[in-house]
Design a protein around this motif. Structure first.
Motif, PDB file in Angstrom:
ATOM      1  N   LEU A  45       7.494   9.490  -7.722  1.00 30.50           N
ATOM      2  CA  LEU A  45       7.400   8.287  -6.913  1.00 30.50           C
ATOM      3  C   LEU A  45       7.155   8.665  -5.458  1.00 30.50           C
ATOM      4  N   GLY A  46       6.339   7.864  -4.787  1.00 32.67           N
ATOM      5  CA  GLY A  46       6.118   8.046  -3.365  1.00 32.67           C
ATOM      6  C   GLY A  46       6.418   6.748  -2.649  1.00 32.67           C
ATOM      7  N   PHE A  47       7.256   6.797  -1.628  1.00 35.22           N
ATOM      8  CA  PHE A  47       7.551   5.594  -0.854  1.00 35.22           C
ATOM      9  C   PHE A  47       7.879   6.011   0.577  1.00 35.22           C
ATOM     10  N   SER A  48       8.342   5.069   1.408  1.00 35.44           N
ATOM     11  CA  SER A  48       8.472   5.380   2.825  1.00 35.44           C
ATOM     12  C   SER A  48       9.573   4.566   3.490  1.00 35.44           C
ATOM     13  N   SER A  49       9.915   5.018   4.693  1.00 33.15           N
ATOM     14  CA  SER A  49      10.780   4.257   5.595  1.00 33.15           C
ATOM     15  C   SER A  49       9.899   3.572   6.628  1.00 33.15           C
ATOM     16  N   PRO A  50       9.807   2.246   6.615  1.00 36.33           N
ATOM     17  CA  PRO A  50       9.097   1.545   7.689  1.00 36.33           C
ATOM     18  C   PRO A  50      10.025   1.380   8.883  1.00 36.33           C
ATOM     19  N   PHE A  51       9.444   1.410  10.089  1.00 40.24           N
ATOM     20  CA  PHE A  51      10.270   1.296  11.286  1.00 40.24           C
ATOM     21  C   PHE A  51       9.980   0.034  12.091  1.00 40.24           C
ATOM     22  N   ASP A  52       9.048  -0.766  11.603  1.00 36.43           N
ATOM     23  CA  ASP A  52       8.838  -2.082  12.195  1.00 36.43           C
ATOM     24  C   ASP A  52       8.084  -2.928  11.175  1.00 36.43           C
ATOM     25  N   GLU A  53       7.880  -4.200  11.503  1.00 39.15           N
ATOM     26  CA  GLU A  53       7.293  -5.127  10.540  1.00 39.15           C
ATOM     27  C   GLU A  53       5.839  -4.784  10.212  1.00 39.15           C
ATOM     28  N   THR A  54       5.095  -4.226  11.173  1.00 37.96           N
ATOM     29  CA  THR A  54       3.704  -3.862  10.876  1.00 37.96           C
ATOM     30  C   THR A  54       3.645  -2.753   9.826  1.00 37.96           C
ATOM     31  N   ALA A  55       4.638  -1.865   9.839  1.00 38.11           N
ATOM     32  CA  ALA A  55       4.695  -0.800   8.837  1.00 38.11           C
ATOM     33  C   ALA A  55       4.948  -1.373   7.449  1.00 38.11           C
ATOM     34  N   VAL A  56       5.792  -2.410   7.365  1.00 40.83           N
ATOM     35  CA  VAL A  56       6.040  -3.061   6.073  1.00 40.83           C
ATOM     36  C   VAL A  56       4.749  -3.691   5.553  1.00 40.83           C
ATOM     37  N   ASP A  57       4.038  -4.402   6.417  1.00 40.82           N
ATOM     38  CA  ASP A  57       2.783  -5.027   6.000  1.00 40.82           C
ATOM     39  C   ASP A  57       1.796  -3.979   5.506  1.00 40.82           C
ATOM     40  N   PHE A  58       1.714  -2.850   6.207  1.00 39.35           N
ATOM     41  CA  PHE A  58       0.811  -1.775   5.790  1.00 39.35           C
ATOM     42  C   PHE A  58       1.227  -1.201   4.439  1.00 39.35           C
ATOM     43  N   LEU A  59       2.514  -0.904   4.275  1.00 43.34           N
ATOM     44  CA  LEU A  59       2.986  -0.302   3.023  1.00 43.34           C
ATOM     45  C   LEU A  59       2.813  -1.247   1.846  1.00 43.34           C
ATOM     46  N   GLU A  60       2.880  -2.552   2.085  1.00 41.73           N
ATOM     47  CA  GLU A  60       2.642  -3.508   1.011  1.00 41.73           C
ATOM     48  C   GLU A  60       1.205  -3.423   0.496  1.00 41.73           C
ATOM     49  N   THR A  61       0.253  -3.069   1.354  1.00 38.79           N
ATOM     50  CA  THR A  61      -1.134  -2.916   0.897  1.00 38.79           C
ATOM     51  C   THR A  61      -1.279  -1.733  -0.042  1.00 38.79           C
ATOM     52  N   LEU A  62      -0.327  -0.807   0.014  1.00 35.85           N
ATOM     53  CA  LEU A  62      -0.337   0.363  -0.857  1.00 35.85           C
ATOM     54  C   LEU A  62       0.566   0.176  -2.069  1.00 35.85           C
ATOM     55  N   ASP A  63       1.201  -0.987  -2.167  1.00 31.34           N
ATOM     56  CA  ASP A  63       2.064  -1.331  -3.305  1.00 31.34           C
ATOM     57  C   ASP A  63       3.113  -0.246  -3.573  1.00 31.34           C
ATOM     58  N   VAL A  64       3.839   0.119  -2.522  1.00 32.08           N
ATOM     59  CA  VAL A  64       4.904   1.110  -2.697  1.00 32.08           C
ATOM     60  C   VAL A  64       5.969   0.552  -3.641  1.00 32.08           C
ATOM     61  N   PRO A  65       6.640   1.430  -4.406  1.00 39.68           N
ATOM     62  CA  PRO A  65       7.629   0.956  -5.386  1.00 39.68           C
ATOM     63  C   PRO A  65       9.001   0.656  -4.787  1.00 39.68           C
ATOM     64  N   ALA A  66       9.246   1.090  -3.549  1.00 45.91           N
ATOM     65  CA  ALA A  66      10.567   0.912  -2.937  1.00 45.91           C
ATOM     66  C   ALA A  66      10.445   1.120  -1.434  1.00 45.91           C
ATOM     67  N   TYR A  67      11.533   0.804  -0.738  1.00 43.27           N
ATOM     68  CA  TYR A  67      11.607   1.012   0.706  1.00 43.27           C
ATOM     69  C   TYR A  67      12.910   1.708   1.061  1.00 43.27           C
ATOM     70  N   LYS A  68      12.864   2.469   2.146  1.00 41.65           N
ATOM     71  CA  LYS A  68      14.065   3.106   2.698  1.00 41.65           C
ATOM     72  C   LYS A  68      14.254   2.608   4.125  1.00 41.65           C
ATOM     73  N   ILE A  69      15.477   2.234   4.449  1.00 42.39           N
ATOM     74  CA  ILE A  69      15.846   1.890   5.818  1.00 42.39           C
ATOM     75  C   ILE A  69      16.631   3.068   6.384  1.00 42.39           C
ATOM     76  N   ALA A  70      16.136   3.637   7.483  1.00 42.23           N
ATOM     77  CA  ALA A  70      16.786   4.791   8.094  1.00 42.23           C
ATOM     78  C   ALA A  70      18.081   4.375   8.792  1.00 42.23           C
ATOM     79  N   SER A  71      18.950   5.348   9.026  1.00 39.31           N
ATOM     80  CA  SER A  71      20.246   5.055   9.643  1.00 39.31           C
ATOM     81  C   SER A  71      20.114   4.353  10.986  1.00 39.31           C
ATOM     82  N   PHE A  72      19.170   4.797  11.797  1.00 40.34           N
ATOM     83  CA  PHE A  72      19.053   4.230  13.134  1.00 40.34           C
ATOM     84  C   PHE A  72      18.513   2.788  13.096  1.00 40.34           C
TER      85      PHE A  72
END
Length: 347
Positions: free
Chosen positions: A106-133
């Motif tokens: 599986l490949g997925f990512s931590s988005p750090f703002d809303e534009t990153a979420v919109d971008f990752l949705e275009t790649l149909d990621v299977p999950a998201y990670k929220i970083a501690s900060f």
């Protein structure tokens, strides 16, 4: 819950995430090699970080935007230049995720703002990670939760109240696919500052699966976390610490990741269930327990003493607890040395 087709829970082996972060050192070829090596080591997933310097901070290089602490791994850099050095180009994401798929990972990512979420949705990621900060960025958490995808949130620095706000933000969007990761936000972290005893408490408190985002060196802390019920383990990963990189100093090398995969699964296998008495595998060993044996040739009418009754291996005679009971008794039949004691010899 599931991430892709992979079940996450205590009935499954630990889910191992290799965090690439900025260890690609600005080379897509190196990034793809990191994926290859993570797959070879047995990781379940590779995680990226999706941001740009401008989505993380302001292009200011003085004051609180400049790292001056001697204790900080990145002393002497501004935040903006640090993120410029560490970020993963967005145009690489698809190639990296496709390489993960080729390996069945599986490949997925931590988005750090809303534009990153919109971008990752275009790649149909299977999950998201929220970083501690970002675990206090409630608008970002709600945006991610609204995708309906599984979410993993690192809990570094967060109070119980802050964690409750994050959990409720996810649930407010109708999303109950959430894992919390105990995390210590120092780089590297020390075992004595990891407090992994929090893991079962956090699970009970929030009624969620809990894992560990581990910044310590080695595998000991992660293995211990699995024995406390951690179902997800995340560790930073690189090809070689000697080759440098933004997070290389506290990242695992391939042989260490392989050891992590093997030993966390071994720790998970060893948990089993609450059980007493011999397991099926142990039953053949019962014959090697100690028991009462005749230690000398005896004739009917002889008295049993400590000189002619021994507590020895193997275990075919009467249990040792009967020693005081049989001593002083008269044996009723002739018995050769080496015979296991039985009630028939006395009755």
């Amino acid at each position: 819950m599931k991430i892709g087709t992979r079940e996450i829970g205590r009935s499954e082996r630990p889910f191992i995430i290799a965090e690439m972060s900025g260890n690609h050192n600005h080379s897509l070829e190196r990034a793809l090699k990191i994926v290859d090596l993570a797959a070879e080591a047995g990781a379940d997933a590779v995680k990226l970080q999706t941001y740009t310097p401008d989505t993380m901070t302001l292009d200011i290089h003085i004051g609180e935007f400049f790292i001056e602490s001697d204790a900080n791994l990145w002393k002497g850099q501004s935040l903006y230049n640090l993120y410029k050095d560490a970020y993963t180009p967005w145009e690489w994401h698809e190639a990296i995720f496709n390489r993960c798929k080729e390996h069945g990972m599986l490949g997925f990512s931590s988005p750090f703002d809303e534009t990153a979420v919109d971008f990752l949705e275009t790649l149909d990621v299977p999950a998201y990670k929220i970083a501690s900060f970002e675990n206090v960025d409630i608008p970002l958490i709600k945006k991610v939760a609204a995708t309906g995808k599984p979410i993993i949130i690192s809990t570094g620095m967060a109070s119980i109240a802050e964690l409750d706000e994050a959990v409720q933000a996810v649930r407010s969007q109708g999303n109950d696919q959430l894992v919390l990761l105990k995390c210590t936000s120092t780089y590297p972290a020390t075992p004595e500052n990891s407090n992994i005893a929090t893991i079962p408490h956090m699970r009970e408190l929030f009624d969620l699966e809990v894992g560990l985002s581990d910044h310590t060196m080695g595998v000991g802390t992660s293995i211990a976390a699995v024995t406390l019920g951690a179902t997800v383990i995340e560790k930073h990963f690189t090809i070689s610490r000697a080759e440098g990189g933004v997070d290389a100093a506290f990242s695992m090398e391939p042989h260490e990741l392989k050891l992590l995969v093997e030993e966390t699964e071994r720790a998970w296998d060893s948990l089993g269930t609450v059980t007493y008495g011999p397991t099926n595998a142990e039953k053949p060993s019962l014959e090697h327990r100690r028991s009462l044996y005749i230690g000398a040739d005896l004739r009917a009418g002889d008295v049993l003493t400590k000189d002619n009754v021994r507590v020895i291996r193997p275990g075919h005679g009467l249990a040792p607890k009967y020693l005081e009971l049989v001593l002083g008794k008269t044996i009723k039949v002739d018995v050769a040395k080496g015979a296991p004691m039985s009630w028939e010899q006395l009755l």
